[in-house]
Design an enzyme around this catalytic site. Structure first.
Site, PDB file in Angstrom:
ATOM      1  N   SER A  56       6.283  -7.095 -32.547  1.00 46.51           N
ATOM      2  CA  SER A  56       7.152  -6.265 -31.692  1.00 46.51           C
ATOM      3  C   SER A  56       6.306  -5.331 -30.845  1.00 46.51           C
ATOM      4  CB  SER A  56       8.130  -5.457 -32.549  1.00 46.51           C
ATOM      5  OG  SER A  56       7.446  -4.758 -33.579  1.00 46.51           O
ATOM      6  N   GLU A 192      16.621 -10.913 -40.565  1.00 48.64           N
ATOM      7  CA  GLU A 192      16.886 -10.142 -39.343  1.00 48.64           C
ATOM      8  C   GLU A 192      18.191 -10.568 -38.693  1.00 48.64           C
ATOM      9  OE1 GLU A 192      13.669  -9.723 -36.538  1.00 48.64           O
ATOM     10  OE2 GLU A 192      14.985  -8.804 -35.038  1.00 48.64           O
TER      11      GLU A 192
HETATM   12  O1  KIV Z   1       7.652  -7.629 -35.190  1.00 45.83           O
HETATM   13  C1  KIV Z   1       8.389  -6.905 -35.872  1.00 45.83           C
HETATM   14  O2  KIV Z   1       8.421  -5.684 -35.726  1.00 45.83           O
HETATM   15  C2  KIV Z   1       9.241  -7.532 -36.873  1.00 45.83           C
HETATM   16  C3  KIV Z   1      10.283  -6.694 -37.520  1.00 45.83           C
HETATM   17  C4  KIV Z   1      11.402  -6.508 -36.604  1.00 45.83           C
HETATM   18  C5  KIV Z   1      10.705  -7.254 -38.820  1.00 45.83           C
HETATM   19  O3  KIV Z   1       9.118  -8.690 -37.097  1.00 45.83           O
END
Ligand code: KIV
Length: 297
Positions: A56, A192
Site C-alpha cells: 500500500s 480484506e
Molecule cells: O499493503 C497493505 O497495506 C495491505 C493491508 C491492507 C493488509 O496489504
C-alpha cells in the site's frame, strides 16, 4: 494478564502469533502498516504486534493509483527502514506485484532477498492459486502470511477495489481460498473487504489466526493502513477505517504557521540563533578563519 502487560513483553515471533489463537494466552492481534523508521519506532513502542510493510506504500507514500507499480527494490528500501526502527513487533513485508508471478524459483529468490533485508515473514496475495508458492516459501524457512478476499494486486482482474464474497458462491470461494492458504502452511491470513459473516465463518474454521481489514470484528486480529489510522494525506476514507488522529490537519496548520512566521520575521527568534563568543572586535577580525570556537555546535 492485562492486554497492556502482554503488549509490553518480549519480541513478537511467528509462534507467538499462532498461539494468540490456540495457546493458553489468547489476545486479539494488532497490526498497522509502517513504511519508515520514525513511524516504526513509534508504533513499536506503542505495543503494535505486527508492523506490515505493505505494498500500500505505493499508494499512500509514493502516490500511485494502485499497488501494481511497486517493486521489490521499493519493498527492500522501506523494509530496511522499518526494521531499523523495530524492537518488539514482528516485521512482515508484502511481496509486490510481479515478484511471485513469473516462476517459483524467482519468487523464492525474491522472498529470500526480503528476509535478508529485514523481513521476518512475507505476505502473499491470493488463495488457491498460491498453494505451491506458499509451500515452497515455507520449505525455505520463510513464514508466510496469506491475504484473501479483496486482493488489491488483482484490481484489474476484479474491475476495481470491490468487496468480495457477498453472494453465496463468492463467499464459498473466499472460504476455499483461506483454507487453501492455511493448508499450504501460512501462519496467518489477512481477510480484506469481505462481509462480517463470511469472515466470522472463516475465523471459526481456521486453526491459524485471521487478521481483518474491512472484515468485521470477529477476526482474530485487525490491521489498518497507518495513513488511514491517523488521517495522513488520504483523500478518501474507506468505510472500515476509523481515524484515531488527524495528522493532515496538524501538518497543514504547522506548515501554514511556519510560513506566516518566516514572512513576518517572527521565525527565527534571537533565542533560535547562534551567537559569537564575546571577544574584542580586532581579535575577531584577526582570527576569524581559524578559531575552533567559531565551529557550529
Ligand atoms: O499493503 C497493505 O497495506 C495491505 C493491508 C491492507 C493488509 O496489504
Amino acid at each position: 494478564m492485562s492486554s497492556q502487560a502482554h503488549a509490553g513483553s518480549g519480541k513478537v515471533t511467528v509462534p507467538d502469533i499462532l498461539s494468540r489463537k490456540s495457546g493458553s494466552f489468547r489476545q486479539k492481534i494488532t497490526s498497522i502498516t509502517a513504511y519508515d523508521y520514525p513511524t516504526a519506532r513509534l508504533l513499536d513502542a506503542a505495543g503494535v504486534d505486527i508492523l506490515l510493510v505493505g505494498d500500500s506504500l505505493g499508494m499512500v507514500v509514493l502516490g500511485y493509483d494502485s499497488t501494481l507499480p511497486v517493486t521489490v527494490e521499493d519493498m527492500i528500501h522501506h523494509t530496511r527502514a522499518v526494521r531499523r526502527g523495530t524492537r518488539r513487533a514482528l516485521v512482515v513485508t508484502d511481496m509486490p506485484y510481479g515478484s511471485f508471478h513469473v516462476s517459483l524459483d524467482e519468487s523464492v529468490r525474491n522472498a529470500v532477498r526480503l528476509v535478508k533485508e529485514g523481513a521476518e515473514a512475507v505476505k502473499v496475495e491470493g488463495g488457491e492459486r498460491r498453494i505451491e508458492l506458499i509451500a515452497r516459501l515455507v520449505e525455505a524457512e520463510i513464514p508466510v502470511m496469506g491475504h484473501v478476499g479483496l486482493t488489491p494486486q488483482s484490481v484489474n482482474a476484479l474491475g476495481g477495489f470491490r468487496v468480495q464474497g457477498k453472494t453465496g458462491d463468492a463467499a464459498r470461494q473466499v472460504e476455499r481460498d483461506a483454507r487453501a492458504v492455511e493448508a499450504a502452511g501460512a501462519f496467518a491470513v489477512v481477510l480484506e473487504a469481505v462481509p462480517r459473516e463470511v469472515a466470522a465463518a472463516i475465523t471459526e474454521q481456521l486453526r491459524v489466526p485471521t487478521i481483518g481489514i474491512g472484515a468485521g470484528p470477529d477476526c482474530d486480529g485487525q490491521v489498518m493502513v497507518f495513513h488511514d489510522l491517523v488521517e495522513y494525506g488520504t483523500e478518501h476514507r474507506p468505510k472500515f477505517a476509523r481515524p484515531y488522529g488527524n495528522l493532515s490537519a496538524e501538518i497543514s496548520r504547522a506548515a501554514a504557521e511556519y510560513c506566516e512566521d518566516v514572512r513576518s520575521g517572527r521565525f527565527p527568534s534571537d533565542a533560535e540563533s547562534y551567537h559569537q563568543v564575546a571577544r574584542a572586535p580586532d581579535e575577531i577580525a584577526l582570527n576569524s578563519g581559524s578559531d575552533p570556537r567559531r565551529r557550529l555546535p
